[in-house]
Design a protein around this motif. Structure first.
Motif, PDB file in Angstrom:
ATOM      1  N   ASN A 180      -5.178  -0.737  -8.928  1.00  0.00           N
ATOM      2  CA  ASN A 180      -5.102  -1.086  -7.513  1.00  0.00           C
ATOM      3  C   ASN A 180      -4.859   0.140  -6.640  1.00  0.00           C
ATOM      4  O   ASN A 180      -4.577   0.006  -5.460  1.00  0.00           O
ATOM      5  CB  ASN A 180      -4.021  -2.147  -7.292  1.00  0.00           C
ATOM      6  CG  ASN A 180      -2.655  -1.691  -7.751  1.00  0.00           C
ATOM      7  OD1 ASN A 180      -2.519  -0.653  -8.384  1.00  0.00           O
ATOM      8  ND2 ASN A 180      -1.635  -2.477  -7.458  1.00  0.00           N
ATOM      9  N   VAL A 181      -4.977   1.329  -7.212  1.00  0.00           N
ATOM     10  CA  VAL A 181      -4.820   2.577  -6.485  1.00  0.00           C
ATOM     11  C   VAL A 181      -6.193   3.235  -6.359  1.00  0.00           C
ATOM     12  O   VAL A 181      -6.846   3.514  -7.375  1.00  0.00           O
ATOM     13  CB  VAL A 181      -3.830   3.519  -7.208  1.00  0.00           C
ATOM     14  CG1 VAL A 181      -3.700   4.837  -6.466  1.00  0.00           C
ATOM     15  CG2 VAL A 181      -2.475   2.846  -7.384  1.00  0.00           C
ATOM     16  N   ASP A 182      -6.643   3.477  -5.131  1.00  0.00           N
ATOM     17  CA  ASP A 182      -7.955   4.097  -4.917  1.00  0.00           C
ATOM     18  C   ASP A 182      -8.075   5.411  -5.679  1.00  0.00           C
ATOM     19  O   ASP A 182      -7.188   6.253  -5.624  1.00  0.00           O
ATOM     20  CB  ASP A 182      -8.190   4.366  -3.429  1.00  0.00           C
ATOM     21  CG  ASP A 182      -8.446   3.104  -2.631  1.00  0.00           C
ATOM     22  OD1 ASP A 182      -8.824   2.074  -3.233  1.00  0.00           O
ATOM     23  OD2 ASP A 182      -8.261   3.140  -1.402  1.00  0.00           O
ATOM     24  N   GLY A 183      -9.178   5.552  -6.404  1.00  0.00           N
ATOM     25  CA  GLY A 183      -9.474   6.784  -7.122  1.00  0.00           C
ATOM     26  C   GLY A 183      -8.767   6.937  -8.454  1.00  0.00           C
ATOM     27  O   GLY A 183      -8.923   7.946  -9.115  1.00  0.00           O
ATOM     28  N   VAL A 184      -7.963   5.935  -8.860  1.00  0.00           N
ATOM     29  CA  VAL A 184      -7.236   6.023 -10.130  1.00  0.00           C
ATOM     30  C   VAL A 184      -7.761   4.956 -11.087  1.00  0.00           C
ATOM     31  O   VAL A 184      -7.768   3.768 -10.776  1.00  0.00           O
ATOM     32  CB  VAL A 184      -5.715   5.845  -9.939  1.00  0.00           C
ATOM     33  CG1 VAL A 184      -4.997   5.895 -11.281  1.00  0.00           C
ATOM     34  CG2 VAL A 184      -5.170   6.915  -9.010  1.00  0.00           C
ATOM     35  N   THR A 185      -8.211   5.409 -12.258  1.00  0.00           N
ATOM     36  CA  THR A 185      -8.740   4.538 -13.299  1.00  0.00           C
ATOM     37  C   THR A 185      -7.840   4.659 -14.522  1.00  0.00           C
ATOM     38  O   THR A 185      -7.290   5.729 -14.782  1.00  0.00           O
ATOM     39  CB  THR A 185     -10.174   4.986 -13.666  1.00  0.00           C
ATOM     40  OG1 THR A 185     -10.998   4.880 -12.512  1.00  0.00           O
ATOM     41  CG2 THR A 185     -10.761   4.147 -14.783  1.00  0.00           C
ATOM     42  N   LEU A 186      -7.705   3.575 -15.270  1.00  0.00           N
ATOM     43  CA  LEU A 186      -6.996   3.610 -16.538  1.00  0.00           C
ATOM     44  C   LEU A 186      -8.030   3.623 -17.647  1.00  0.00           C
ATOM     45  O   LEU A 186      -8.891   2.741 -17.710  1.00  0.00           O
ATOM     46  CB  LEU A 186      -6.082   2.390 -16.696  1.00  0.00           C
ATOM     47  CG  LEU A 186      -5.313   2.322 -18.016  1.00  0.00           C
ATOM     48  CD1 LEU A 186      -4.298   3.467 -18.110  1.00  0.00           C
ATOM     49  CD2 LEU A 186      -4.626   0.975 -18.162  1.00  0.00           C
ATOM     50  N   GLY A 187      -7.969   4.629 -18.519  1.00  0.00           N
ATOM     51  CA  GLY A 187      -8.867   4.724 -19.663  1.00  0.00           C
ATOM     52  C   GLY A 187      -8.136   4.322 -20.930  1.00  0.00           C
ATOM     53  O   GLY A 187      -7.002   4.756 -21.155  1.00  0.00           O
ATOM     54  N   LEU A 188      -8.777   3.492 -21.734  1.00  0.00           N
ATOM     55  CA  LEU A 188      -8.196   3.021 -22.982  1.00  0.00           C
ATOM     56  C   LEU A 188      -9.004   3.586 -24.144  1.00  0.00           C
ATOM     57  O   LEU A 188     -10.158   3.212 -24.343  1.00  0.00           O
ATOM     58  CB  LEU A 188      -8.203   1.489 -23.036  1.00  0.00           C
ATOM     59  CG  LEU A 188      -7.565   0.769 -21.845  1.00  0.00           C
ATOM     60  CD1 LEU A 188      -7.824  -0.727 -21.935  1.00  0.00           C
ATOM     61  CD2 LEU A 188      -6.088   1.075 -21.765  1.00  0.00           C
ATOM     62  N   GLY A 189      -8.417   4.513 -24.892  1.00  0.00           N
ATOM     63  CA  GLY A 189      -9.073   5.116 -26.039  1.00  0.00           C
ATOM     64  C   GLY A 189      -8.530   4.512 -27.320  1.00  0.00           C
ATOM     65  O   GLY A 189      -7.327   4.547 -27.554  1.00  0.00           O
ATOM     66  N   GLU A 190      -9.411   3.959 -28.127  1.00  0.00           N
ATOM     67  CA  GLU A 190      -8.979   3.258 -29.331  1.00  0.00           C
ATOM     68  C   GLU A 190      -8.664   4.236 -30.454  1.00  0.00           C
ATOM     69  O   GLU A 190      -9.469   5.109 -30.763  1.00  0.00           O
ATOM     70  CB  GLU A 190     -10.070   2.278 -29.770  1.00  0.00           C
ATOM     71  CG  GLU A 190      -9.565   1.137 -30.597  1.00  0.00           C
ATOM     72  CD  GLU A 190     -10.543  -0.010 -30.610  1.00  0.00           C
ATOM     73  OE1 GLU A 190     -10.249  -1.047 -30.003  1.00  0.00           O
ATOM     74  OE2 GLU A 190     -11.626   0.148 -31.220  1.00  0.00           O
ATOM     75  N   GLN A 191      -7.472   4.066 -31.055  1.00  0.00           N
ATOM     76  CA  GLN A 191      -7.037   4.870 -32.199  1.00  0.00           C
ATOM     77  C   GLN A 191      -6.314   3.959 -33.175  1.00  0.00           C
ATOM     78  O   GLN A 191      -5.614   3.026 -32.769  1.00  0.00           O
ATOM     79  CB  GLN A 191      -6.096   5.984 -31.761  1.00  0.00           C
ATOM     80  CG  GLN A 191      -6.770   7.058 -30.953  1.00  0.00           C
ATOM     81  CD  GLN A 191      -5.844   8.232 -30.714  1.00  0.00           C
ATOM     82  OE1 GLN A 191      -4.644   8.167 -30.945  1.00  0.00           O
ATOM     83  NE2 GLN A 191      -6.407   9.330 -30.253  1.00  0.00           N
TER      84      GLN A 191
END
Length: 125
Positions: free
Chosen positions: A49-60
């Protein structure tokens, strides 16, 4: 003047065991929206919900608790990396590219915190 010109986006990358389950959790608990799953790369992205901020989920298989790697988008990763290397910034291996998707390069601050540069190769940014 900064050595590298960053775009107005940042991705906070975290390691998770199951990207699909984690995406549901972030959606249910924090209201983030799934942007996409890239199964062949073991990667998912969510709009926060913050402009320009993405959450990336890397699987390990065994993610490290408390990990978070800020990923800074650049227009030209080769130029950005060269400028930082010329200034003595340490990188972790070669730049990695998933053709037609993204190029990334991990580097370290003076306290050995991991950071990453990324260049979007999809043509959408």
């Amino acid at each position: 003047m900064p050595l590298v010109s960053l775009k107005n986006t940042i991705t906070l990358a975290i390691s998770v065991r199951d990207r699909h389950a984690s995406a549901e959790w972030f959606s249910d608990k924090l209201g983030f929206e799934l942007s996409h799953h890239i199964d062949e790369a073991g990667w998912s992205e969510m709009r926060t919900n913050v402009d320009g901020v993405t959450l990336g989920l890397g699987e390990q298989a065994e993610p490290s608790p408390g990990n978070c790697v800020p990923v800074f988008e650049v227009a030209d990763i080769t130029t950005a990396r060269s400028a930082l290397e010329d200034a003595g910034v340490a990188f972790d291996g070669a730049t990695e590219t998933i053709e037609g998707m993204v190029s990334t390069a991990t580097f370290y601050d003076p306290d050995m915190n991991a950071l990453m540069l990324a260049q979007d190769l999809t043509g959408s940014s």
